[in-house]
Structures are given as C-alpha cells and as structure tokens.
Scaffold this motif. Sequence first.
Motif, short mmCIF file in Angstrom:
data_model
loop_
_atom_site.label_atom_id
_atom_site.label_comp_id
_atom_site.label_asym_id
_atom_site.label_seq_id
_atom_site.Cartn_x
_atom_site.Cartn_y
_atom_site.Cartn_z
N GLN A 180 0.84 -1.19 0.00
CA GLN A 180 0.00 0.00 0.00
C GLN A 180 0.88 1.25 0.00
O GLN A 180 1.96 1.26 0.57
CB GLN A 180 -0.92 0.02 1.22
CG GLN A 180 -1.78 -1.24 1.34
CD GLN A 180 -2.74 -1.17 2.50
OE1 GLN A 180 -3.51 -0.21 2.63
NE2 GLN A 180 -2.72 -2.17 3.38
N SER A 181 0.39 2.31 -0.61
CA SER A 181 1.17 3.54 -0.67
C SER A 181 0.24 4.74 -0.73
O SER A 181 -0.95 4.62 -1.09
CB SER A 181 2.10 3.54 -1.88
OG SER A 181 1.37 3.53 -3.09
N PHE A 182 0.79 5.91 -0.39
CA PHE A 182 0.04 7.16 -0.52
C PHE A 182 1.01 8.28 -0.86
O PHE A 182 2.19 8.23 -0.50
CB PHE A 182 -0.76 7.47 0.75
CG PHE A 182 0.07 7.59 2.00
CD1 PHE A 182 0.56 8.82 2.42
CD2 PHE A 182 0.33 6.47 2.77
CE1 PHE A 182 1.30 8.94 3.58
CE2 PHE A 182 1.07 6.58 3.95
CZ PHE A 182 1.56 7.81 4.35
N PRO A 183 0.55 9.30 -1.59
CA PRO A 183 1.44 10.38 -2.03
C PRO A 183 2.04 11.13 -0.84
O PRO A 183 1.36 11.38 0.15
CB PRO A 183 0.53 11.28 -2.86
CG PRO A 183 -0.64 10.42 -3.23
CD PRO A 183 -0.82 9.46 -2.10
N MET A 184 3.30 11.51 -0.96
CA MET A 184 3.97 12.25 0.11
C MET A 184 5.16 12.98 -0.50
O MET A 184 5.98 12.39 -1.20
CB MET A 184 4.46 11.29 1.19
CG MET A 184 4.92 11.97 2.46
SD MET A 184 3.54 12.41 3.53
CE MET A 184 4.40 13.11 4.93
N THR A 185 5.25 14.28 -0.23
CA THR A 185 6.38 15.07 -0.68
C THR A 185 7.29 15.35 0.50
O THR A 185 6.87 15.95 1.50
CB THR A 185 5.91 16.40 -1.29
OG1 THR A 185 5.02 16.12 -2.39
CG2 THR A 185 7.09 17.21 -1.81
N LEU A 186 8.53 14.88 0.42
CA LEU A 186 9.49 15.02 1.51
C LEU A 186 10.85 15.46 0.97
O LEU A 186 11.23 15.08 -0.16
CB LEU A 186 9.67 13.69 2.25
CG LEU A 186 8.44 13.09 2.93
CD1 LEU A 186 8.73 11.66 3.37
CD2 LEU A 186 8.05 13.94 4.14
N ASN A 187 11.55 16.21 1.76
CA ASN A 187 12.92 16.59 1.40
C ASN A 187 13.89 15.53 1.89
O ASN A 187 14.79 15.79 2.70
CB ASN A 187 13.26 17.96 1.99
CG ASN A 187 14.59 18.50 1.49
OD1 ASN A 187 15.05 18.11 0.41
ND2 ASN A 187 15.22 19.35 2.27
N LEU A 188 13.68 14.30 1.40
CA LEU A 188 14.51 13.17 1.79
C LEU A 188 14.86 12.36 0.55
O LEU A 188 14.11 12.34 -0.44
CB LEU A 188 13.76 12.27 2.77
CG LEU A 188 13.51 12.77 4.20
CD1 LEU A 188 12.66 11.77 4.95
CD2 LEU A 188 14.82 13.00 4.94
N LEU A 189 15.97 11.65 0.62
CA LEU A 189 16.35 10.76 -0.47
C LEU A 189 15.45 9.53 -0.45
O LEU A 189 15.02 9.08 0.61
CB LEU A 189 17.80 10.32 -0.31
CG LEU A 189 18.88 11.40 -0.50
CD1 LEU A 189 20.25 10.83 -0.14
CD2 LEU A 189 18.87 11.93 -1.92
N PRO A 190 15.13 8.99 -1.60
CA PRO A 190 14.37 7.74 -1.64
C PRO A 190 15.11 6.65 -0.86
O PRO A 190 16.34 6.59 -0.87
CB PRO A 190 14.29 7.42 -3.13
CG PRO A 190 14.45 8.74 -3.82
CD PRO A 190 15.40 9.52 -2.96
N GLY A 191 14.36 5.80 -0.18
CA GLY A 191 14.99 4.73 0.58
C GLY A 191 14.08 4.20 1.66
O GLY A 191 12.90 4.55 1.75
N GLN A 192 14.66 3.32 2.50
CA GLN A 192 13.92 2.67 3.57
C GLN A 192 13.99 3.50 4.86
O GLN A 192 15.07 3.94 5.25
CB GLN A 192 14.51 1.28 3.83
CG GLN A 192 13.64 0.36 4.65
CD GLN A 192 12.54 -0.28 3.82
OE1 GLN A 192 12.60 -0.29 2.59
NE2 GLN A 192 11.53 -0.82 4.48
N TYR A 193 12.84 3.69 5.51
CA TYR A 193 12.77 4.46 6.75
C TYR A 193 11.84 3.75 7.73
O TYR A 193 11.08 2.85 7.35
CB TYR A 193 12.25 5.88 6.49
CG TYR A 193 13.14 6.70 5.59
CD1 TYR A 193 14.18 7.45 6.12
CD2 TYR A 193 12.95 6.70 4.21
CE1 TYR A 193 15.01 8.21 5.30
CE2 TYR A 193 13.77 7.44 3.38
CZ TYR A 193 14.79 8.19 3.93
OH TYR A 193 15.63 8.93 3.11
N ASP A 194 11.89 4.17 8.99
CA ASP A 194 10.89 3.74 9.98
C ASP A 194 9.90 4.88 10.16
O ASP A 194 10.27 5.98 10.58
CB ASP A 194 11.56 3.41 11.32
CG ASP A 194 12.32 2.09 11.28
OD1 ASP A 194 11.99 1.25 10.42
OD2 ASP A 194 13.24 1.91 12.10
N LEU A 195 8.66 4.61 9.83
CA LEU A 195 7.60 5.60 9.97
C LEU A 195 7.04 5.51 11.38
O LEU A 195 6.71 4.42 11.87
CB LEU A 195 6.51 5.34 8.94
CG LEU A 195 5.32 6.29 8.86
CD1 LEU A 195 4.71 6.23 7.45
CD2 LEU A 195 4.22 5.93 9.88
#
Length: 350
Positions: A256-271
């Motif tokens: 599942q996914s949803f749109p999000m604009t972040l000033n971060l590099l693409p990659g794996q994170y802990d939400l």
Amino acid sequence: MAAVRLDRITRRFSKSAAIEDITFEIPNGEFWVLVGPSGCGKSTILRTIAGLETATSGNLYIGDRLVNQIPARQRDVAMVFQNYALYPHMSVAENIAFGLKMRSCELKTIQERVESVARILEIGHLLDRKPRQLSGGQQQRVALGRAIARQPQVFLLDEPLSNLDAQLRDGTRTELKQLHQQVGITTIYVTHDQVEAMTLADRIVVLDRGKIQQIGTPQEIYDQPKNRMVASFLGSPPMNLISATFTGSSLQIGNQSFPMTLNLLPGQYDLGIRPEHLSVNTQKPHCVAEVSVIEPLGREVLVRAVLEGRSINLQTDPAMNLKLGDRLPLRFDVDRLFLFDSISGVRLYP
C-alpha cells in the motif's frame, strides 16, 4: 535548595560503563525525572549524586560545591528508596525525627518539624503508629516526611511509587507534585514509568544503555523526539513504528502507498505515528488495516490492527462498534508523522 550539575560523569564496573559521559544541570528548585528502560543507568546516576556510588570520572556539583570526595552523609541530600526503609521498631514520629536526632537538633526544633511535616502530608493521626500498622501509601508518606524534615538541599527519589497499586499510585503522584510546589526543593526522581515522568517533571532526562538520549520538557520530548528510542518509550499506548519506503513521491507500506512530498532521499525508513494521530477515514484513506484486538476503555476504544503484517494501535470511538476482522480505512495525520533512519534511529523528518 541547590542546583545540581553533572559534568561528564562516568561510572564503570569492570570493563563496562553503567553510565557514560552524563552531563546536565538541574536549576535550583526544579523537579527532574530520569526515565528509561531497566538497566539504562538511571538509578546509578541517582546513587552517584547521593554518594552511594563513586564516579569513575567527571565532576559532580551540588550548589557551588564539588562533592566528588565528600561522603554521602555530608552532601545534604535526602533519598527516598523504593522500599521506604523505615525503622520497624520506631513510631511514625520517631522515623520522621530520626535524621534530626542524628544531627543533634534541639528537641523543640525536632517537635516543630515533625508536626509541620505531618500537617503537610496529612499523617498527624498516624504519628504513634508503627510502620507495620500502615498501608503502603502511608508508609510512603512517612518516608517522604523523614526526608522533608531534614530540610535538605536536594531530594532524591528512587521509584518511590512502584510498590503501590495503580489507583493509589495515581493519587500519590498528584500529592507528590503538590508537595514539591509547597516545599520547592530541587528534586531528582527515577522511574521506568513514562506516565509518572510526563505528569511530574519540569524536565525529563531519557536514558538508554547508560547514555542520555534527550533532555527536555515532557511536551518537547513527546512532540519532538530526537530518535526512535525516545519516540517509542514515551507515550501510552506507545508510538506505532512501521517500516516504510519513500519512493521520492510517495510512502509505501508493504503493498500500500500514498502520495507524500518530503525533502529526503528515496529509501527505507521507519515511519512513526502515535495512535491518536491515526483515524478511520472512508473518504480519503492512506491505507487499510484489519482489526485483531479490541480493548474497550470506556470513553474510547483501543484497537490493535494488522497493517501489511505489522501490528499497530489506534484509538476509536465506542460508537463505531468495531468487530474482529473488520477492515479499517485509515488516514495518517501527516503533520504528526515521523520518519527515522532505519539503522541509527535518528529522526530525519520533520
């Protein structure tokens, strides 16, 4: 009353450090709470301040006085232990007066202080009783009274409420806060209970594995945790932590996914998202989870649900009448969402 300053305090046992490079200063009259999981070093810090442990390195000041080499009895601090440490053969009045007698105070002074403390703590009717005749909450008040009667510069409290039942603990916690407002003595309080930390403290020191993770007001630490450990430790129920992938334009959780604009590099994170910042929203859901546990709490319902194989908590209205297996369309409050580095745990967003 006096300020307390720790300057790069380390305490080692054999090759391992129980606490390492601990530095902070507690202003005169403030109430600070040391909190963290078992074994994090909070009691070692308290015992080092009391003089019951000796720092391997660093300097410790009470007021303007360097106390590294000053024995515990001369530091002018009073410590209340988890087990209260009352003398069973003495009455309540004798227990409260004990420290004053050891200081050879005048009989009139002792009597006045015992009466004053008994009035503050509302234990005047117990002065002739022995500790075995008291409830746990009453014994705790006597232990506090003995400390107050000495009029020390600093109070040190090591998990003083842990032996009380839940209802009594809540009431005594309120009394402790009121007591501090009355006497105004610099207080350092150790607990593993994050509710006690949040409700009592002027400032909280969060510890883990012998090191300081964050220092701040309860609200600062709750709203702006510096890392994943702090975020997950403070809060009841705890913050949800979910592995997520940032694609550059969306956050993906499993399939599942949803749109999000972040000033971060693409990659794996802990939400990270707190239960109160998740809501059931059928119009604009970010994801769908399946109800696995329902815990009615009266004015709200704590729900545990499974999101892409991960367990999460949220709070809902009892009127929703949820059932096990229900599929919940969920929406994140994106303004209260955190992203942590998946390896170091450091908060990267916001």
